[in-house]
Design an enzyme around this catalytic site. Structure first.
Site, PDB file in Angstrom:
ATOM      1  N   ARG A  54       0.899  -1.216   0.072  1.00 21.34           N
ATOM      2  CA  ARG A  54      -0.101   0.006  -0.088  1.00 21.34           C
ATOM      3  C   ARG A  54       0.838   1.419   0.016  1.00 21.34           C
ATOM      4  NH1 ARG A  54       2.357   1.947   3.774  1.00 21.34           N
ATOM      5  NH2 ARG A  54       0.844   3.743   3.962  1.00 21.34           N
ATOM      6  N   GLY A  55       0.256   2.243  -0.010  1.00 20.65           N
ATOM      7  CA  GLY A  55       1.077   3.782  -0.215  1.00 20.65           C
ATOM      8  C   GLY A  55       1.177   3.856  -1.854  1.00 20.65           C
ATOM      9  N   ALA A  56       0.800   5.113  -2.328  1.00 19.27           N
ATOM     10  CA  ALA A  56       0.746   5.328  -3.632  1.00 19.27           C
ATOM     11  C   ALA A  56       1.864   5.195  -4.557  1.00 19.27           C
ATOM     12  CB  ALA A  56       0.344   6.891  -3.964  1.00 19.27           C
ATOM     13  N   ARG A  97      -7.032  -0.231  -7.123  1.00 20.83           N
ATOM     14  CA  ARG A  97      -7.270   0.846  -6.097  1.00 20.83           C
ATOM     15  C   ARG A  97      -7.485   1.971  -6.753  1.00 20.83           C
ATOM     16  NH1 ARG A  97      -4.217   1.271  -0.442  1.00 20.83           N
ATOM     17  NH2 ARG A  97      -6.196   2.181   0.219  1.00 20.83           N
ATOM     18  N   GLN A 202      -2.119   2.561  10.171  1.00 21.01           N
ATOM     19  CA  GLN A 202      -0.707   2.770   9.604  1.00 21.01           C
ATOM     20  C   GLN A 202       0.087   3.529  10.048  1.00 21.01           C
ATOM     21  OE1 GLN A 202      -3.823   2.895   7.965  1.00 21.01           O
ATOM     22  NE2 GLN A 202      -3.953   2.466   5.970  1.00 21.01           N
ATOM     23  N   ASP A 243      -2.309  10.690  -2.227  1.00 23.26           N
ATOM     24  CA  ASP A 243      -2.476   9.626  -3.129  1.00 23.26           C
ATOM     25  C   ASP A 243      -2.659  10.248  -4.460  1.00 23.26           C
ATOM     26  OD1 ASP A 243      -2.959   8.341  -0.437  1.00 23.26           O
ATOM     27  OD2 ASP A 243      -2.819   6.781  -1.890  1.00 23.26           O
ATOM     28  N   ASN A 253      -5.486  12.444   0.147  1.00 22.85           N
ATOM     29  CA  ASN A 253      -4.447  11.551   1.198  1.00 22.85           C
ATOM     30  C   ASN A 253      -5.430  10.657   2.292  1.00 22.85           C
ATOM     31  OD1 ASN A 253      -1.805  10.803   1.795  1.00 22.85           O
ATOM     32  ND2 ASN A 253      -2.369  11.810   3.657  1.00 22.85           N
ATOM     33  N   LYS A 254      -4.698   9.946   2.977  1.00 23.65           N
ATOM     34  CA  LYS A 254      -5.677   9.208   3.975  1.00 23.65           C
ATOM     35  C   LYS A 254      -6.587   9.880   5.025  1.00 23.65           C
ATOM     36  CE  LYS A 254      -5.166   5.734   4.322  1.00 23.65           C
ATOM     37  NZ  LYS A 254      -6.098   4.814   3.886  1.00 23.65           N
TER      38      LYS A 254
HETATM   39  O1  MRU Z   1      -4.508   3.214   2.277  1.00 23.28           O
HETATM   40  P1  MRU Z   1      -2.990   3.380   2.073  1.00 23.28           P
HETATM   41  O2  MRU Z   1      -2.178   2.957   3.209  1.00 23.28           O
HETATM   42  O3  MRU Z   1      -2.600   3.020   0.966  1.00 23.28           O
HETATM   43  O4  MRU Z   1      -2.940   4.999   2.211  1.00 23.28           O
HETATM   44  C1  MRU Z   1      -1.598   5.456   2.157  1.00 23.28           C
HETATM   45  C2  MRU Z   1      -1.644   7.106   2.153  1.00 23.28           C
HETATM   46  O5  MRU Z   1      -2.520   7.754   2.311  1.00 23.28           O
HETATM   47  C3  MRU Z   1      -0.288   7.719   2.083  1.00 23.28           C
HETATM   48  O6  MRU Z   1       0.023   8.726   2.740  1.00 23.28           O
HETATM   49  C4  MRU Z   1       0.050   8.014   0.587  1.00 23.28           C
HETATM   50  O7  MRU Z   1      -0.336   6.950  -0.211  1.00 23.28           O
HETATM   51  C5  MRU Z   1       1.366   8.623   0.263  1.00 23.28           C
HETATM   52  S1  MRU Z   1       2.661   7.294   0.328  1.00 23.28           S
HETATM   53  C6  MRU Z   1       4.288   8.013   0.037  1.00 23.28           C
END
Ligand code: MRU
Length: 354
Positions: A54-56, A97, A202, A243, A253-254
């Site tokens: 996970r994470g963009a 996603r 996270q 994201d 973002n999250k």
């Molecule tokens: O749902 P996730 O854990 O994939 O969400 C991640 C985030 O929101 C991060 O802040 C974002 O992807 C940036 S990661 C460098």
């Protein structure tokens, strides 16, 4: 093209090895450090939807390698059929996603790089080279983001961050945590305040794990403590990842990021977004166009498998929110820190190099 092993001392969320994708299963952290090797592209889609990866930016790299796996699996087909089936697989991977633009972006980059290929062998070669380039360039971008971001922090900074935008969320080093790692290396950082980031934790599970491994002083707070901590005056800046960043500077973002941005403004704390240019989506005019992923209600009613709410209750579980550009003090990219008006600074940044 450099296709050698990537050297970075931080934990690797994913790695291409023996024609397979090796992933650190992030659903098990921090209690178990377990890797899984994936050989079939649908397994990568499942790893993405279940958030093992996970994470963009990490999603982008995983998506690019998933396309390589698909090509390897389809290679016995006649070339015309191979191309058709590969395109179908690429579309499914890109849609795994919806909010993080890096996933669809990286899949499109790999397919475009392989477009001139005249046969299956050449296609696989070009896809793999492009996936490795995306991976390498992400690590390089994160180090530059770290340098640009650290310049914005005062000496002895206390930085608040949300979710995980670290090595685990990228090909390596991290975006928001890249800024934090660089500031720490430069002796500028006093402490990092990490919000737990419900419902999937996270912040608590991943960011504190990464930071403590790096020996960086870290304090974990529950999400609802952020307001009073920001009011205390002890926080120098908030730095988060993204994201998808729309052309006007609105930031997805999250979930919980928007609330932090509003609190930052109220308490005169700078609110920085750290992200590579691959997260900037100039084709999306404003945040209103960004699709926010909704995830399973069980993530809220049974966090980490422990039931905390009655089964009958209605649940709304958006995984992300959109912070309007007016709350963002700067967007820190590998090409520098951009400020408002973002419709101008981001588009000129997208055209510039270095
Ligand atoms: O749902 P996730 O854990 O994939 O969400 C991640 C985030 O929101 C991060 O802040 C974002 O992807 C940036 S990661 C460098």
């Amino acid at each position: 093209m450099n296709s050698g092993a990537i050297k970075t001392k931080e934990v690797r969320a994913l790695e291409w090895t023996n024609n397979r994708l090796r992933l650190l299963d992030q659903t098990l952290l921090p209690t178990r450090v377990q890797y899984t090797e994936l050989e079939h592209w649908p397994e990568v889609v499942t790893a993405i939807t279940s958030m093992q990866v996970r994470g963009a930016p990490a999603l982008g790299v995983a998506g690019a390698y998933a396309v390589v796996l698909a090509a390897q699996e389809l290679k016995e087909l006649p070339f015309g059929e191979f191309r058709e089936m590969l395109q179908a697989a690429a579309s499914s991977i890109a849609e795994a996603r919806p909010t993080a633009v890096n996933l669809a972006w990286a899949v499109a980059c790999t397919m475009k790089a392989a477009a001139p290929a005249a046969n299956t062998v050449e296609t696989i070669k070009l896809l793999l080279a492009e996936a490795q380039t995306i991976e390498r360039e992400d690590i390089e971008a994160n180090h530059s983001i770290g340098e640009h971001g650290s310049l914005l922090l005062p000496q002895d900074a206390t930085v608040m961050t949300h979710c995980n935008a670290g090595a685990l969320a990228t090909a390596g080093y991290g975006t928001a945590l890249g800024v934090i790692r660089t500031a720490w290396a430069q002796g500028k950082l006093k402490n990092v305040i990490v919000t737990e980031t419900r419902p999937l934790f996270q912040g608590a599970r991943l960011t504190t794990w990464e930071l403590t491994q790096a020996g960086i002083p870290t304090t974990l707070i529950v999400d609802s403590a952020a307001a009073s901590v920001l009011r205390s005056g002890d926080v120098s800046a908030i730095v988060v990842g993204a994201d998808r960043i729309a052309a006007n500077g609105d930031v997805a973002n999250k979930i919980g990021t928007y609330g932090l941005a509003v609190l930052a403004k109220v308490h005169s704390v700078p609110f920085y977004v750290a992200a590579p240019m691959s997260t900037v989506d100039l084709a999306t005019a404003t945040g209103a166009e960004i699709i926010v992923e909704e995830r399973a209600p069980e993530e809220v009613s049974s966090p980490q498998g422990v039931q905390v709410a009655p089964h009958e209750v209605g649940i709304y579980n958006p995984a992300f929110d959109v912070t309007p550009a007016e709350y963002v003090s700067a967007i820190i990219t590998e090409r520098g820190a951009f400020t408002a008006p973002y419709s101008e600074s981001l588009s000129s940044g997208a055209q510039s190099r270095g």
